[in-house]
Motif scaffolding. Structure first.
Motif, PDB file in Angstrom:
ATOM      1  N   CYS A 267     -73.669 -99.832  60.953  1.00  0.00           N
ATOM      2  CA  CYS A 267     -73.185-100.528  59.757  1.00  0.00           C
ATOM      3  C   CYS A 267     -74.213-101.491  59.167  1.00  0.00           C
ATOM      4  O   CYS A 267     -74.441-101.515  57.962  1.00  0.00           O
ATOM      5  N   TRP A 310     -66.112-108.146  58.959  1.00  0.00           N
ATOM      6  CA  TRP A 310     -64.943-108.162  59.830  1.00  0.00           C
ATOM      7  C   TRP A 310     -65.320-108.822  61.158  1.00  0.00           C
ATOM      8  O   TRP A 310     -66.448-108.655  61.649  1.00  0.00           O
ATOM      9  N   HIS A 320     -68.683-106.042  62.063  1.00  0.00           N
ATOM     10  CA  HIS A 320     -68.842-104.953  61.099  1.00  0.00           C
ATOM     11  C   HIS A 320     -69.146-105.504  59.708  1.00  0.00           C
ATOM     12  O   HIS A 320     -68.650-106.565  59.323  1.00  0.00           O
ATOM     13  N   PRO A 334     -68.848 -96.363  59.620  1.00  0.00           N
ATOM     14  CA  PRO A 334     -67.714 -96.915  60.376  1.00  0.00           C
ATOM     15  C   PRO A 334     -67.920 -97.047  61.875  1.00  0.00           C
ATOM     16  O   PRO A 334     -67.792 -98.137  62.426  1.00  0.00           O
ATOM     17  N   ARG A 335     -68.258 -95.939  62.551  1.00  0.00           N
ATOM     18  CA  ARG A 335     -68.348 -95.995  64.016  1.00  0.00           C
ATOM     19  C   ARG A 335     -68.919 -94.680  64.538  1.00  0.00           C
ATOM     20  O   ARG A 335     -69.069 -93.710  63.795  1.00  0.00           O
ATOM     21  N   MET A 349     -61.259-101.008  58.010  1.00  0.00           N
ATOM     22  CA  MET A 349     -61.279-101.676  59.309  1.00  0.00           C
ATOM     23  C   MET A 349     -59.922-102.371  59.485  1.00  0.00           C
ATOM     24  O   MET A 349     -59.173-102.510  58.517  1.00  0.00           O
TER      25      MET A 349
END
Length: 360
Positions: A267, A310, A320, A334-335, A349
């Protein structure tokens, strides 16, 4: 991954005073698309590294049946655009690379299209251009053959099974051809069916189209051109995507270290890459917040290019960061296991973890 039929949900024009930035969002059900930075308007859902080569391969073919989406759908079926030297791009029959060439076919069609001094099935330029050249030749054979059916389907069958199989059956081989035990469809029949159905998912404009000038426009455009690039924990930086690493907690997928074999961004490296070198942000999300927190932005005042954070509790626990893309959407990595994509801010999120936004 199942690709859903694209549905245009919104077209929004947003003008930012002082920078003249216009953002148009074309949102479909699968957020794996890229910006049309190469002048094309007929391709979406393709990683940035493949786009220019797909357009070039299409332009090199005289047959109108050849389209960018046709080539993209075939690449998706062959390898899901993978350049990893594992089972995602190496078949049990010895086919290799994103376009899955076997030795004999590569010896005939492989060329050093990217000019790096080597002919490699693993080089995106070499693979895609060679794929395009072979498919263009097969389209010519299909149209000259007089066999019934769509020439595109006949060419695909020739790519998968060899043109001799098409000649044998005077068309796409039947459903039982090359069928393995326990399967309902033969490999070639399924190959053609899946790709022909998939073409529509790659047709159309890019998901995020950005025009205008200024720092925010340039950063958003730069990040959008990387949509579809895999997430790789610790990977990426100002120079582009790179291999990541695992730290004992992050970077794993299904119990294995995915990051160490995945070229991509996480990210914060995506954000750093997007704003570099005009604004040289630090590498990690918490540090990026610290660098820009003096220019905090209220949620109802967000503008495209703003950074959103976040946290699990305070600025020291920020985990994030994403880039605001306008109309309530964010562009982010995202991940592990996902790609850079566009998502609604409200669901990108956990809502309770939203910490705040800043303007670089």
């Amino acid at each position: 991954m199942k690709w859903l039929v694209g549905i245009v949900l919104a077209v929004v024009g947003v003008m930012l005073a002082g920078v003249g930035l216009i953002v148009m969002l074309l949102i479909d059900s699968d957020a794996n698309a890229t910006e049309n930075t190469d002048g094309g308007g007929g391709l979406r859902g393709v990683p940035a590294e493949f786009r220019p080569w797909i357009f070039k391969a299409d332009r090199a073919c005289k047959h109108p049946e050849m389209t960018e989406a046709y080539l993209a759908a075939q690449l998706w079926q062959e390898s899901k655009f993978s350049t990893k030297r594992d089972s995602s791009a190496i078949s049990d029959m010895g086919a290799q690379g994103p376009a899955q060439f076997i030795d004999g076919t590569w010896a005939t069609w492989g060329r050093d299209y990217d000019g790096n001094g080597k002919i490699s099935r693993w080089d995106i330029g070499d693979a895609v251009m060679s794929q395009g050249a072979l498919m263009c030749s097969l389209l010519g054979d299909a149209k000259a053959s007089g066999y019934p059916g769509d020439p595109r389907a006949l060419a695909l069958a020739g790519y998968n099974a060899g043109w001799g199989a098409v000649q044998q059956f005077k068309g796409v081989p039947p459903i039982w051809f090359a069928r393995r035990k326990g399967e309902t469809e033969g490999e070639t029949y399924a190959y053609v069916r899946i790709i022909m159905a998939k073409i529509k998912d790659f047709e159309g404009p890019g998901l995020l189209e950005v025009s205008g000038s200024g720092i925010n426009a340039d950063a958003l455009r730069r990040a959008a051109a990387r949509a579809g690039t895999p997430y790789s924990w610790g990977g990426g930086g100002p120079g582009g995507p790179s291999l990541g690493f695992c730290d004992g907690v992050n970077g794993y997928l299904n119990g294995e270290c995915s990051a160490s074999s995945t070229v991509g961004f996480d990210c914060s490296s995506l954000v750093q890459y997007a704003y570099w070198p005009t604004t040289k942000l630090p590498r990690v999300a918490a540090a990026q917040y610290g660098e820009t927190s003096h220019r905090a932005v209220a949620r109802d005042q967000l503008k495209p290019g703003d950074l959103l954070f976040w946290s699990k509790g305070g600025s020291g626990s920020i985990y994030h960061v994403a880039i605001y893309a306008g109309d309530g959407n964010v562009l982010h990595a995202p991940r592990t296991g996902r790609v850079i994509e566009l998502q609604p801010l409200t669901s990108a999120m956990p809502a309770d973890d939203y910490f705040g936004a800043t303007r670089p």
